[in-house]
Design a protein around this motif. Sequence first.
Motif, PDB file in Angstrom:
ATOM      1  N   ASN A 166       0.878  -1.177   0.000  1.00  0.00           N
ATOM      2  CA  ASN A 166       0.000   0.000   0.000  1.00  0.00           C
ATOM      3  C   ASN A 166       0.910   1.220   0.000  1.00  0.00           C
ATOM      4  N   GLN A 167       0.644   2.147  -0.917  1.00  0.00           N
ATOM      5  CA  GLN A 167       1.485   3.355  -0.996  1.00  0.00           C
ATOM      6  C   GLN A 167       1.322   4.239   0.233  1.00  0.00           C
TER       7      GLN A 167
ATOM      8  N   PRO B 172      13.458  -0.087   1.503  1.00  0.00           N
ATOM      9  CA  PRO B 172      14.810   0.400   1.821  1.00  0.00           C
ATOM     10  C   PRO B 172      14.936   0.885   3.256  1.00  0.00           C
ATOM     11  N   HIS B 173      13.814   1.207   3.871  1.00  0.00           N
ATOM     12  CA  HIS B 173      13.853   1.650   5.254  1.00  0.00           C
ATOM     13  C   HIS B 173      14.054   0.453   6.187  1.00  0.00           C
TER      14      HIS B 173
ATOM     15  N   PRO C 247       7.650  -1.232   0.259  1.00  0.00           N
ATOM     16  CA  PRO C 247       7.804   0.137   0.744  1.00  0.00           C
ATOM     17  C   PRO C 247       6.532   0.948   0.445  1.00  0.00           C
ATOM     18  N   PRO C 248       6.309   2.053   1.154  1.00  0.00           N
ATOM     19  CA  PRO C 248       5.105   2.857   0.922  1.00  0.00           C
ATOM     20  C   PRO C 248       5.271   3.820  -0.248  1.00  0.00           C
ATOM     21  N   MET C 249       5.676   3.294  -1.409  1.00  0.00           N
ATOM     22  CA  MET C 249       5.915   4.169  -2.568  1.00  0.00           C
ATOM     23  C   MET C 249       5.911   3.315  -3.821  1.00  0.00           C
TER      24      MET C 249
ATOM     25  N   LEU D 295      10.648  -1.335  -6.849  1.00  0.00           N
ATOM     26  CA  LEU D 295      10.554  -2.369  -5.807  1.00  0.00           C
ATOM     27  C   LEU D 295       9.128  -2.896  -5.696  1.00  0.00           C
TER      28      LEU D 295
END
Lengths: 259, 259
Positions: free
Chosen positions: B8-9, B40-41, B131-133, B137
Amino acid sequence: MRIWAIANQKGGVGKTTTAITLGALLSLEGEDTLLVDLDPHGSLTSYFGFDPESGADGVYTLFRQMAAGQRPSAKELIRPTSFAHLQVLTASTAMATLDRQLGTREGMGLVLKRTLQSLSAEYRNVMVDCPPMLGVLMVNALAACNRLLIPVQTEFLALKGLDRMLHTLKMIQRSRQIPIDHLIVPTLFDRHTEASAQSLQRLHEHYHENLWDGVIPVDAKFREASMAGLPLPMMSDTARGIQAYRALLEFLLDSTRKT
Amino acid sequence: MRIWAIANQKGGVGKTTTAITLGALLSLEGEDTLLVDLDPHGSLTSYFGFDPESGADGVYTLFRQMAAGQRPSAKELIRPTSFAHLQVLTASTAMATLDRQLGTREGMGLVLKRTLQSLSAEYRNVMVDCPPMLGVLMVNALAACNRLLIPVQTEFLALKGLDRMLHTLKMIQRSRQIPIDHLIVPTLFDRHTEASAQSLQRLHEHYHENLWDGVIPVDAKFREASMAGLPLPMMSDTARGIQAYRALLEFLLDSTRKT
Ligand SMILES: Nc1ncnc2c1ncn2[C@@H]1O[C@H](COP(=O)(O)OP(=O)(O)OP(=O)(O)O)[C@@H](O)[C@H]1O
Ligand SMILES: Nc1ncnc2c1ncn2[C@@H]1O[C@H](COP(=O)(O)OP(=O)(O)OP(=O)(O)O)[C@@H](O)[C@H]1O
Ligand SMILES: [Mg+2]
Ligand SMILES: [Mg+2]
């Protein structure tokens, strides 16, 4: 002109809520305030009833102007809200492609800084909401701001992520050779859970130099406000969350005065 | 091999918590389960005690192998955890540069899919945390998975973002010409706030076709578990959050059986 970036690579820690709430409090004081949405997901943009999918002109247009060799100009792009002294520079989902298209090109980290330079006579305050990811959009926010706020949820996973955000900050400061004054803001503090209290203690032990000594408590009124499409300060004076953000704003305005 | 992407973004909706909890429940049944961290976080990576800043080999290495024309192979990269049948393919902060470096190159959306093809004899389940974006990825996760779970916080801002996630999904399905079976999972449901109940109702009105009919409640035990570095199923059988995830898993396994 105060330019405050609100950033953290961790998602869901209250970045958008912080940008909107502080911006709203400043606009209620009669100060002209601009909210800039750098998140392609557009939470701030849709909060005020604009559609990030519509592709309407906003932040993305600034990058296209810069890539075409023009000076970025936001004058035609800024939108009014239904609240006095509060305007918005909106995000669009197309911004998610910027890293791929423009990431390595010279100067794309300075689009926002250039844009805001030509607006300094019109706004007293600019709040810049960032996406939860390191990329050209966050770099723009860090290059343009004169202060950085890092909301951190008072829980363990989020604390682990704080080191990474501070690491990113050091990297950017080194490459831009400008110091960025930052403040860590504990958010979503839940006084009923032990893990929240322990996380707050850890924050004080490891980061006390740049830590705000207050907390933003969990307050269900924030969810009600977003349902109503109103910044919470426009709905309530007395909500616990608002009193906390007001205390944060006073701290920020006091410490800005000293610099 | 079940390959479930959790995406989910919108940030902070419970993606990492869902990937870890479902993965842990499946490993407790004795099924070999791999957790893949594409953020990446590195929330999932650091949850299990690994350091995303260390640059140690993991997902990023797979992209470098593919960019160098080799077949990506994870065999040397997968790490054990202290829990039986549960292993991790870790993330690193360097992954934040992948969009800039490789984004437009052919085939970079298929790195994970290629990697998992050669692991199908070793794992029964793969949970992929996103990731949220939207970027290369997330595209990799959607291309590799045979099911997509979309955690959505039961609150207004998050609902607005759901349309954008579904829009992204349609875009990816069109370009990859594969249908992706998706399930919307309501998370962080707080039965004491009106806004939560109203958001849930809206979910049922607008998205009932692909909506799980249960909810994952707010449960402070998740914060305690992350503090202890333990997946919650390893700490508690009876926690409200665990019972809800167990019901979700039963629903998923039942409906998978039918396909
Ligand atoms: N003090 C608070 N009390 C209760 N709920 C809050 C509070 N602050 C934020 N929220 C809620 O938590 C959720 C996450 O907040 P928000 O969207 O501001 O975070 P974010 O860091 O901007 O997320 P993203 O990483 O997706 O950009 C939202 O649903 C918001 O309404
Ligand atoms: N059901 C739940 N009850 C209480 N807390 C929860 C629950 N699910 C998740 N959390 C907490 O909410 C926060 C956000 O969860 P999580 O990190 O899993 O979200 P995410 O979507 O992966 O975030 P990101 O966008 O940063 O990847 C974490 O602190 C987690 O401990
Ligand atoms: Mg936000
Ligand atoms: Mg996560």
